[in-house]
Design an enzyme around this catalytic site. Structure first.
Site, PDB file in Angstrom:
ATOM      1  N   ASN A 158      -2.708  11.024  -6.989  1.00 40.80           N
ATOM      2  CA  ASN A 158      -1.941  12.150  -6.464  1.00 40.80           C
ATOM      3  C   ASN A 158      -0.467  12.137  -6.879  1.00 40.80           C
ATOM      4  O   ASN A 158       0.172  13.179  -6.945  1.00 40.80           O
ATOM      5  CB  ASN A 158      -2.068  12.228  -4.939  1.00 40.80           C
ATOM      6  CG  ASN A 158      -1.615  10.969  -4.242  1.00 40.80           C
ATOM      7  OD1 ASN A 158      -1.855   9.859  -4.710  1.00 40.80           O
ATOM      8  ND2 ASN A 158      -0.963  11.130  -3.108  1.00 40.80           N
ATOM      9  N   GLU A 256      -2.144   0.429   1.154  1.00 37.91           N
ATOM     10  CA  GLU A 256      -1.560   1.679   1.667  1.00 37.91           C
ATOM     11  C   GLU A 256      -2.657   2.720   1.591  1.00 37.91           C
ATOM     12  O   GLU A 256      -3.056   3.142   0.511  1.00 37.91           O
ATOM     13  CB  GLU A 256      -0.339   2.073   0.833  1.00 37.91           C
ATOM     14  CG  GLU A 256       0.552   3.074   1.537  1.00 37.91           C
ATOM     15  CD  GLU A 256       0.221   4.516   1.194  1.00 37.91           C
ATOM     16  OE1 GLU A 256      -0.502   5.147   2.004  1.00 37.91           O
ATOM     17  OE2 GLU A 256       0.657   4.981   0.150  1.00 37.91           O
ATOM     18  N   CYS A 289      -0.792  11.521   1.175  1.00 38.10           N
ATOM     19  CA  CYS A 289      -1.304  10.685   2.261  1.00 38.10           C
ATOM     20  C   CYS A 289      -0.477  10.834   3.527  1.00 38.10           C
ATOM     21  O   CYS A 289      -0.989  10.713   4.641  1.00 38.10           O
ATOM     22  CB  CYS A 289      -1.368   9.231   1.823  1.00 38.10           C
ATOM     23  SG  CYS A 289       0.220   8.541   1.305  1.00 38.10           S
ATOM     24  N   GLU A 461       5.853  -2.421   2.325  1.00 36.65           N
ATOM     25  CA  GLU A 461       6.570  -2.575   1.070  1.00 36.65           C
ATOM     26  C   GLU A 461       7.884  -1.803   1.147  1.00 36.65           C
ATOM     27  O   GLU A 461       8.063  -0.939   1.996  1.00 36.65           O
ATOM     28  CB  GLU A 461       5.720  -2.094  -0.103  1.00 36.65           C
ATOM     29  CG  GLU A 461       4.480  -2.954  -0.335  1.00 36.65           C
ATOM     30  CD  GLU A 461       3.684  -2.533  -1.544  1.00 36.65           C
ATOM     31  OE1 GLU A 461       4.125  -2.816  -2.674  1.00 36.65           O
ATOM     32  OE2 GLU A 461       2.621  -1.907  -1.357  1.00 36.65           O
TER      33      GLU A 461
END
Length: 487
Positions: A158, A256, A289, A461
């Site tokens: 994406n 993630e 997301c 992160e």
């Protein structure tokens, strides 16, 4: 154009892997197709466990010298990579738009400049990375970050290059060598990154790129005994398979994953701002997301909010992402489009109402959709669609808003629209999310921790957190006595 290159809008892209500082072809290929019009872009080398093992071997061989390279030199090379990115922003933008269908104007103005910033930020952070020494009963404690080893980075489609470099940059800065596996639907800019890194002077084997299907090479990468770190961005089911593969060797993971984030709109909010925030969730055709796909609106303003939302949504322009006037482009792949449409059809059959959209467009385009009359336990509310589909529910008070917001298995992000600062503080303290935005959306700073709670991920992160993951942290304790006096 040669046997192993293709041309995209005048840009030459090598279709082979990048392993140990050389281009390596596979016997088989896979077809890369543009979501804009379904046109075939070209045939890409299709990796096997053989190429995966070769890439890990190259990363292992290059690791000792790279780990021993001074921080200053590693930082200099990362800045050189950033320079190369900035020189090729237009090329990278048009190639990635062709490959994944995101807006060209976004790639030019935001995404590709962020790619360069990823390298610059972690290069600079490396030079200041330190922990204050401290004393224990007269003994000196010194904390250091030691490079961990070869790292496998598996990235999504994406935002291919931006999310790849969000991992590549800190891994390289930490002194690790890298095997990057880009998504098979969007492999092209990872190949260009290999060229840019080589031109910047990155030593052979420090960055390797292996293309192909995760089902064919994923296990060869994630279960390899020489891999010391694995970072993955993508779906929960794939993450579960990667975690199972890595578990046998206890390889540390950073995951993630998906989201089903809420946008809470309280009656005291600036409604124009709240509507803008809601419509912004259609960015990248809903393939984000972090998107707040569950809109929760206080009862007293729900009708007015909905009307303003519909007016603004129907004014959006959907079409070719290379056109500057386009607001929403295509979805990535026919399979993803079918998945999106399936979610909406099942929701409508279950009694949901499409206030706007609710249907396919031409080709790989799906109309921006808002569904109401949805049950909290329904599939459309609980599962990630990853397309331009939002739901709207109402709440009576703050308590119900928080309960609905937290009532999924995800916890990646949340957005709150309110004019009451004290309410904002109360609500954000109770939301389960890795990132919470108040009266804003998608404001990201690399100094901040990023990741999700629950099924939205493992680890954080960004900033020092990235170095904490990609390194083995060491504390050295030195006694005040015991050294020979050579004075």
């Amino acid at each position: 154009m040669t046997e192993h290159t293709l041309t995209v809008a005048g840009v030459t892209v090598d279709t082979r892997h990048w392993i140990g500082g050389e281009r390596v072809a596979s016997a088989r290929t896979f077809t890369d197709v543009s979501p804009i019009d379904g046109a075939v872009i070209g045939e890409i080398s299709r990796g096997t466990p053989v190429e995966a093992a070769a890439a890990v071997a190259a990363a292992k061989a290059a690791f000792p010298a790279w780990a021993a390279t001074s921080r200053a030199e590693r930082a200099r090379l990362l800045h050189a990579v950033a320079d190369g990115v900035e020189k090729r922003i237009e090329e990278l933008a048009i190639v990635e738009t062709t490959d994944n269908g995101a807006l060209l104007r976004s790639h030019r103005r935001g995404v590709m400049p962020r790619v360069a910033h990823n390298f610059r930020f972690f290069a600079d952070r490396l030079l200041t990375l330190a922990h204050e020494d401290f004393e224990t009963r007269g003994h000196a404690n010194h904390v250091s970050w030691d490079p961990a080893g070869p790292s496998v980075l598996i990235t999504p489609w994406n935002a291919p290059l931006m999310l790849a470099t969000w991992k590549v940059a800190p891994a390289l800065a930490a002194g690790n060598t890298v095997v990057l596996k880009p998504a098979e639907w969007t492999p092209l800019t990872a190949s260009l990154l290999a060229d840019i890194a080589a031109e910047a002077g990155l030593p052979a084997g420090v960055l390797n790129v292996v293309q192909g299907y995760g089902s064919e090479i994923g296990d060869a990468l994630t279960s390899h005994p020489d891999v010391r770190r694995i970072s993955f961005t993508g779906s929960v089911p794939t993450a579960q398979r990667i975690a199972a593969s890595a578990a046998a060797r206890l390889t540390p993971l950073s995951l993630e994953l998906g989201g089903k984030s809420p946008l809470l709109v309280f009656a005291d909010a600036d409604l124009d701002l709240a509507v803008d925030l809601a419509v912004e969730q259609y960015d990248n055709a809903g393939q984000v997301c972090l998107a707040a796909t569950r809109i929760l609106v206080e009862d007293s303003v729900a009708e007015e909010f909905t009307q303003r939302f519909v007016d603004k949504t129907t004014a959006l322009r959907q079409g070719d992402p290379r056109d500057e006037s386009t607001d929403i482009g295509p979805n990535i792949h026919p399979r993803q489009l079918e998945k999106i449409d399936g979610f909406v059809r099942r929701a409508l059959e279950a009694g949901a109402r499409a206030v706007v959209g609710g249907h396919r467009g031409d080709g790989q385009y799906y109309a921006p959709t808002l569904l109401t009359d949805v049950a909290q336990d329904s599939e459309i509310v609980q599962e990630e669609v990853f397309g331009p589909v939002l739901t709207l529910q109402t709440f009576a008070d703050e308590e119900e808003a928080v309960r609905l917001a937290n009532d999924t298995r995800f916890g990646l992000a949340a957005t709150v629209a309110t004019g009451d600062r004290e309410r904002a503080e109360r609500v954000t303290a109770r939301l389960v999310a890795g990132t919470v935005w108040v009266n804003c959306f998608f404001v990201r700073d690399l100094r901040a921790p990023f990741g999700g709670s629950r099924h939205s991920g493992v680890g954080r992160e960004g900033g020092t957190w990235s170095f904490d993951f990609y390194c083995d942290l060491k504390n050295t304790v030195t006694a005040p006595k015991g050294f020979e006096d050579h004075g």
